[in-house]
Motif scaffolding. Structure first.
Motif, mmCIF file in Angstrom:
data_model
loop_
_atom_site.group_PDB
_atom_site.id
_atom_site.type_symbol
_atom_site.label_atom_id
_atom_site.label_comp_id
_atom_site.label_asym_id
_atom_site.label_seq_id
_atom_site.Cartn_x
_atom_site.Cartn_y
_atom_site.Cartn_z
ATOM 1 N N ILE A 111 0.844 -1.189 0.000
ATOM 2 C CA ILE A 111 0.000 0.000 0.000
ATOM 3 C C ILE A 111 0.882 1.242 0.000
ATOM 4 O O ILE A 111 2.058 1.187 0.374
ATOM 5 C CB ILE A 111 -0.945 0.035 1.225
ATOM 6 N N GLU A 112 0.332 2.345 -0.399
ATOM 7 C CA GLU A 112 1.054 3.617 -0.376
ATOM 8 C C GLU A 112 0.999 4.217 1.026
ATOM 9 O O GLU A 112 -0.037 4.166 1.696
ATOM 10 C CB GLU A 112 0.435 4.596 -1.383
ATOM 11 N N TYR A 113 2.123 4.765 1.464
ATOM 12 C CA TYR A 113 2.159 5.416 2.770
ATOM 13 C C TYR A 113 1.274 6.652 2.767
ATOM 14 O O TYR A 113 1.264 7.435 1.811
ATOM 15 C CB TYR A 113 3.590 5.815 3.133
ATOM 16 N N GLN A 114 0.528 6.812 3.840
ATOM 17 C CA GLN A 114 -0.275 8.011 4.034
ATOM 18 C C GLN A 114 0.104 8.639 5.369
ATOM 19 O O GLN A 114 0.161 7.941 6.386
ATOM 20 C CB GLN A 114 -1.771 7.699 4.030
ATOM 21 N N ALA A 115 0.370 9.904 5.360
ATOM 22 C CA ALA A 115 0.698 10.606 6.601
ATOM 23 C C ALA A 115 -0.512 10.614 7.521
ATOM 24 O O ALA A 115 -1.654 10.521 7.065
ATOM 25 C CB ALA A 115 1.134 12.036 6.295
ATOM 26 N N PRO A 116 -0.290 10.716 8.828
ATOM 27 C CA PRO A 116 -1.432 10.814 9.744
ATOM 28 C C PRO A 116 -2.231 12.087 9.486
ATOM 29 O O PRO A 116 -1.753 13.031 8.837
ATOM 30 C CB PRO A 116 -0.770 10.826 11.127
#
Length: 238
Positions: A111-116
């Motif tokens: 999956i692609e990293y998503q910032a909080p």
């Protein structure tokens, strides 16, 4: 709803063991067994479920659920059976994975990293993460009744890296105020290298310092879990 001792049926525990339960006392007032409540709800939603007992439902489960195929009331009269148990001659499965996992060595999904949803900024420069400590459990409603446990861990603490403590002029054990966009609370600081610079750690066991007053209720888009483990906060000496 009737409690466990007020109804007939089965429970399946976390080792997959299906066990019989038997009514020991009558349910009070209008309380009903779970299957009766669900059947009435289904009927009101246009899908009649005309069962006469929990055992009748179990017989349907035997037909429709392969892993429960051999788990009948007769077989679990004296002792439970662990699923999968596909037929009446199968003894049940004590250990689920022995020689191999059921679908290979594992399933990985990239999956692609998503910032909080909330990251540090000039106003709230620290990341707060929350969790447990060894000596307390959840909100402490049970564990805090134990004098021995309370002696080992009597209060909530905020762990902060020595470099951050030096920048803020904080000493070990000093009372600090931690604030987020949702609220604030006061706890003692613990200066330790267990946390990285820029990060604070707080446990959530103490009602005197409820950490989730600070945390962010933003939901993960897939699992719908709140972001209780990361939010931006500010630290001030009291």
């Amino acid at each position: 709803a009737a409690a466990f001792a007020e109804k007939d049926g089965t429970f399946t525990n976390t080792e997959r063991r299906v066990q019989r339960i038997r009514k020991a006392v009558p349910a009070p007032g209008r309380a009903k067994a779970d299957w009766e409540i669900l059947s009435e709800l289904a009927a009101k939603m246009g899908y009649p479920m005309r069962y006469g007992s929990a055992e009748e439902i179990m017989r349907e489960i035997n037909v429709l659920t392969p892993s429960y195929g051999g788990i009948t009331y007769e077989r679990i009269e004296q002792a439970g059976i662990q699923w999968p148990c596909p037929n009446a001659s199968h003894p049940g499965t004590r250990i689920l994975h022995v020689d191999r996992f059921s679908r290979g060595l594992g399933l990985f999904s990239a999956i692609e990293y998503q910032a909080p949803a909330e990251v540090p900024d000039a106003e709230y420069p620290f990341v707060l993460t929350t969790g447990r400590v060894l000596y307390q459990y959840h909100t402490g409603t049970m564990s805090r009744l134990s004098p021995g446990i309370t002696e080992r861990c009597p209060e909530s603490l905020a762990e902060i890296h020595p470099a951050d403590a030096k920048t803020l002029g904080l000493a070990d054990g000093q009372l600090v105020k931690i604030s987020s966009r949702r609220g604030s609370l006061q706890v003692k600081a613990v200066v330790t290298e267990r946390v990285p610079a820029g990060t604070l750690f707080m446990n959530f066991h103490f009602r005197e310092a409820p950490a989730n007053r600070l945390t962010n209720p933003a939901l993960d888009p897939i699992a719908k879990i709140p972001e209780f483990k990361v939010c931006a906060v500010r630290v001030d000496a009291v």
